[in-house]
Scaffold this motif. Sequence first.
Motif, mmCIF file in Angstrom:
data_model
loop_
_atom_site.group_PDB
_atom_site.id
_atom_site.type_symbol
_atom_site.label_atom_id
_atom_site.label_comp_id
_atom_site.label_asym_id
_atom_site.label_seq_id
_atom_site.Cartn_x
_atom_site.Cartn_y
_atom_site.Cartn_z
ATOM 1 N N LEU A 1 -6.344 17.383 -6.173
ATOM 2 C CA LEU A 1 -6.252 16.123 -6.919
ATOM 3 C C LEU A 1 -4.969 15.366 -6.562
ATOM 4 O O LEU A 1 -5.003 14.153 -6.340
ATOM 5 C CB LEU A 1 -6.317 16.383 -8.427
ATOM 6 C CG LEU A 1 -6.158 15.154 -9.313
ATOM 7 C CD1 LEU A 1 -7.296 14.161 -9.078
ATOM 8 C CD2 LEU A 1 -6.092 15.558 -10.780
ATOM 9 N N ALA A 2 -3.855 16.079 -6.473
ATOM 10 C CA ALA A 2 -2.584 15.425 -6.118
ATOM 11 C C ALA A 2 -2.668 14.804 -4.726
ATOM 12 O O ALA A 2 -2.162 13.700 -4.493
ATOM 13 C CB ALA A 2 -1.434 16.430 -6.180
ATOM 14 N N GLY A 3 -3.328 15.496 -3.819
ATOM 15 C CA GLY A 3 -3.502 14.956 -2.466
ATOM 16 C C GLY A 3 -4.328 13.693 -2.472
ATOM 17 O O GLY A 3 -3.978 12.699 -1.831
ATOM 18 N N VAL A 4 -5.426 13.712 -3.213
ATOM 19 C CA VAL A 4 -6.304 12.539 -3.301
ATOM 20 C C VAL A 4 -5.548 11.360 -3.919
ATOM 21 O O VAL A 4 -5.607 10.235 -3.408
ATOM 22 C CB VAL A 4 -7.584 12.866 -4.099
ATOM 23 C CG1 VAL A 4 -8.361 11.609 -4.446
ATOM 24 C CG2 VAL A 4 -8.458 13.846 -3.312
ATOM 25 N N MET A 5 -4.826 11.623 -5.001
ATOM 26 C CA MET A 5 -4.098 10.537 -5.677
ATOM 27 C C MET A 5 -2.980 9.972 -4.782
ATOM 28 O O MET A 5 -2.740 8.766 -4.777
ATOM 29 C CB MET A 5 -3.508 11.042 -7.001
ATOM 30 C CG MET A 5 -4.562 11.471 -8.015
ATOM 31 S SD MET A 5 -5.752 10.171 -8.418
ATOM 32 C CE MET A 5 -4.713 9.021 -9.266
ATOM 33 N N THR A 6 -2.317 10.843 -4.036
ATOM 34 C CA THR A 6 -1.253 10.380 -3.145
ATOM 35 C C THR A 6 -1.820 9.519 -2.024
ATOM 36 O O THR A 6 -1.308 8.434 -1.739
ATOM 37 C CB THR A 6 -0.481 11.587 -2.565
ATOM 38 O OG1 THR A 6 0.080 12.340 -3.646
ATOM 39 C CG2 THR A 6 0.636 11.139 -1.634
ATOM 40 N N LYS B 1 -4.656 7.945 -2.075
ATOM 41 C CA LYS B 1 -5.213 6.729 -2.685
ATOM 42 C C LYS B 1 -4.142 5.641 -2.779
ATOM 43 O O LYS B 1 -4.402 4.478 -2.463
ATOM 44 C CB LYS B 1 -5.779 7.035 -4.072
ATOM 45 C CG LYS B 1 -6.296 5.806 -4.807
ATOM 46 C CD LYS B 1 -6.700 6.165 -6.239
ATOM 47 C CE LYS B 1 -7.013 4.948 -7.038
ATOM 48 N NZ LYS B 1 -5.835 4.366 -7.705
ATOM 49 N N GLY B 2 -2.944 6.023 -3.199
ATOM 50 C CA GLY B 2 -1.857 5.045 -3.281
ATOM 51 C C GLY B 2 -1.524 4.448 -1.933
ATOM 52 O O GLY B 2 -1.235 3.252 -1.825
ATOM 53 N N ILE B 3 -1.591 5.246 -0.896
ATOM 54 C CA ILE B 3 -1.288 4.763 0.453
ATOM 55 C C ILE B 3 -2.408 3.846 0.944
ATOM 56 O O ILE B 3 -2.162 2.773 1.502
ATOM 57 C CB ILE B 3 -1.086 5.943 1.424
ATOM 58 C CG1 ILE B 3 0.058 6.846 0.956
ATOM 59 C CG2 ILE B 3 -0.869 5.460 2.847
ATOM 60 C CD1 ILE B 3 1.373 6.145 0.708
ATOM 61 N N LEU B 4 -3.652 4.265 0.723
ATOM 62 C CA LEU B 4 -4.790 3.472 1.198
ATOM 63 C C LEU B 4 -4.922 2.143 0.472
ATOM 64 O O LEU B 4 -5.471 1.186 1.020
ATOM 65 C CB LEU B 4 -6.084 4.278 1.076
ATOM 66 C CG LEU B 4 -6.188 5.511 1.977
ATOM 67 C CD1 LEU B 4 -7.479 6.260 1.704
ATOM 68 C CD2 LEU B 4 -6.061 5.133 3.440
ATOM 69 N N THR B 5 -4.435 2.069 -0.757
ATOM 70 C CA THR B 5 -4.481 0.814 -1.511
ATOM 71 C C THR B 5 -3.179 0.027 -1.340
ATOM 72 O O THR B 5 -2.928 -0.926 -2.066
ATOM 73 C CB THR B 5 -4.750 1.074 -3.005
ATOM 74 O OG1 THR B 5 -3.714 1.917 -3.521
ATOM 75 C CG2 THR B 5 -6.103 1.713 -3.215
ATOM 76 N N ASP B 6 -2.363 0.462 -0.377
ATOM 77 C CA ASP B 6 -1.100 -0.202 -0.053
ATOM 78 C C ASP B 6 -0.150 -0.238 -1.245
ATOM 79 O O ASP B 6 0.579 -1.212 -1.452
ATOM 80 C CB ASP B 6 -1.356 -1.604 0.489
ATOM 81 C CG ASP B 6 -0.253 -2.032 1.453
ATOM 82 O OD1 ASP B 6 0.397 -1.138 2.044
ATOM 83 O OD2 ASP B 6 -0.038 -3.245 1.614
ATOM 84 N N ASP B 7 -0.169 0.835 -2.051
ATOM 85 C CA ASP B 7 0.746 0.962 -3.186
ATOM 86 C C ASP B 7 1.583 2.222 -2.995
ATOM 87 O O ASP B 7 1.395 3.227 -3.678
ATOM 88 C CB ASP B 7 -0.025 1.006 -4.500
ATOM 89 C CG ASP B 7 0.873 0.849 -5.714
ATOM 90 O OD1 ASP B 7 2.106 0.727 -5.538
ATOM 91 O OD2 ASP B 7 0.339 0.857 -6.837
ATOM 92 N N GLY C 1 4.987 4.891 4.372
ATOM 93 C CA GLY C 1 3.637 5.085 3.843
ATOM 94 C C GLY C 1 2.872 6.122 4.641
ATOM 95 O O GLY C 1 2.144 6.953 4.084
ATOM 96 N N ALA C 2 3.053 6.096 5.952
ATOM 97 C CA ALA C 2 2.375 7.077 6.805
ATOM 98 C C ALA C 2 2.881 8.489 6.515
ATOM 99 O O ALA C 2 2.091 9.443 6.444
ATOM 100 C CB ALA C 2 2.584 6.723 8.271
ATOM 101 N N ILE C 3 4.171 8.636 6.323
ATOM 102 C CA ILE C 3 4.750 9.951 6.025
ATOM 103 C C ILE C 3 4.244 10.459 4.672
ATOM 104 O O ILE C 3 3.856 11.622 4.539
ATOM 105 C CB ILE C 3 6.291 9.884 6.051
ATOM 106 C CG1 ILE C 3 6.776 9.627 7.478
ATOM 107 C CG2 ILE C 3 6.908 11.154 5.469
ATOM 108 C CD1 ILE C 3 8.235 9.226 7.570
ATOM 109 N N ILE C 4 4.226 9.584 3.692
ATOM 110 C CA ILE C 4 3.746 9.974 2.365
ATOM 111 C C ILE C 4 2.247 10.237 2.400
ATOM 112 O O ILE C 4 1.739 11.152 1.740
ATOM 113 C CB ILE C 4 4.142 8.925 1.310
ATOM 114 C CG1 ILE C 4 5.671 8.893 1.199
ATOM 115 C CG2 ILE C 4 3.506 9.227 -0.047
ATOM 116 C CD1 ILE C 4 6.228 7.685 0.515
ATOM 117 N N GLY C 5 1.513 9.471 3.198
ATOM 118 C CA GLY C 5 0.085 9.732 3.386
ATOM 119 C C GLY C 5 -0.153 11.095 4.007
ATOM 120 O O GLY C 5 -1.062 11.832 3.609
ATOM 121 N N GLN C 6 0.667 11.453 4.987
ATOM 122 C CA GLN C 6 0.565 12.784 5.593
ATOM 123 C C GLN C 6 0.847 13.850 4.543
ATOM 124 O O GLN C 6 0.167 14.881 4.492
ATOM 125 C CB GLN C 6 1.549 12.931 6.755
ATOM 126 C CG GLN C 6 1.501 14.320 7.372
ATOM 127 C CD GLN C 6 2.675 14.639 8.257
ATOM 128 O OE1 GLN C 6 3.702 13.949 8.220
ATOM 129 N NE2 GLN C 6 2.550 15.686 9.040
#
Length: 151
Positions: free
Chosen positions: A24-29, A31-37, A63-68
């Motif tokens: 869930l934490a991965g999905v939420m993290t 999600k924030g990157i994909l929605t540019d937040d 954003g890319a690092i946090i997305g990873q």
Amino acid sequence: MKKLALLFKLSAILWIIWGLVHILAGVMTVKGILTDDISASVAGIADAVDPSSLQIDYPKASGAIIGQHGFNLFWIGLVTFISAFYIWKGNKHAIFLAAIVGGLADLGYFLFMDLGGYVKFVPGTVMTLVSSAAIILSFYAFYRNKGKSSE
């Protein structure tokens, strides 16, 4: 022997919980990157930091690092979740896989987030305690069983 089987089951339940929380934490993290937040993703991870201080214009590379990081949370959660079903039966490979993957992930969390003071006790620190308990229970049961658990 029944006591050891119970310890494997308790460890498996802890890994199931830990795995689901991290999926869930991965999905939420992500999600924030994909929605540019990016701010939302950072605030979700560093929950002890004042959210208003995180409202900045992050470089795209951040954003890319946090997305990873979010992707890593997801796959680490998935590996431990799947391993839990094998730990239930005392499988030594699953015990060690979950301990290495989940344990090292939480060690990094503890060193950089907990000791850095960037997170609240719940949920992150609690998950570190959950994975530690799962590791201790499964290792104790495995070694008390003299390594004769199912392969």
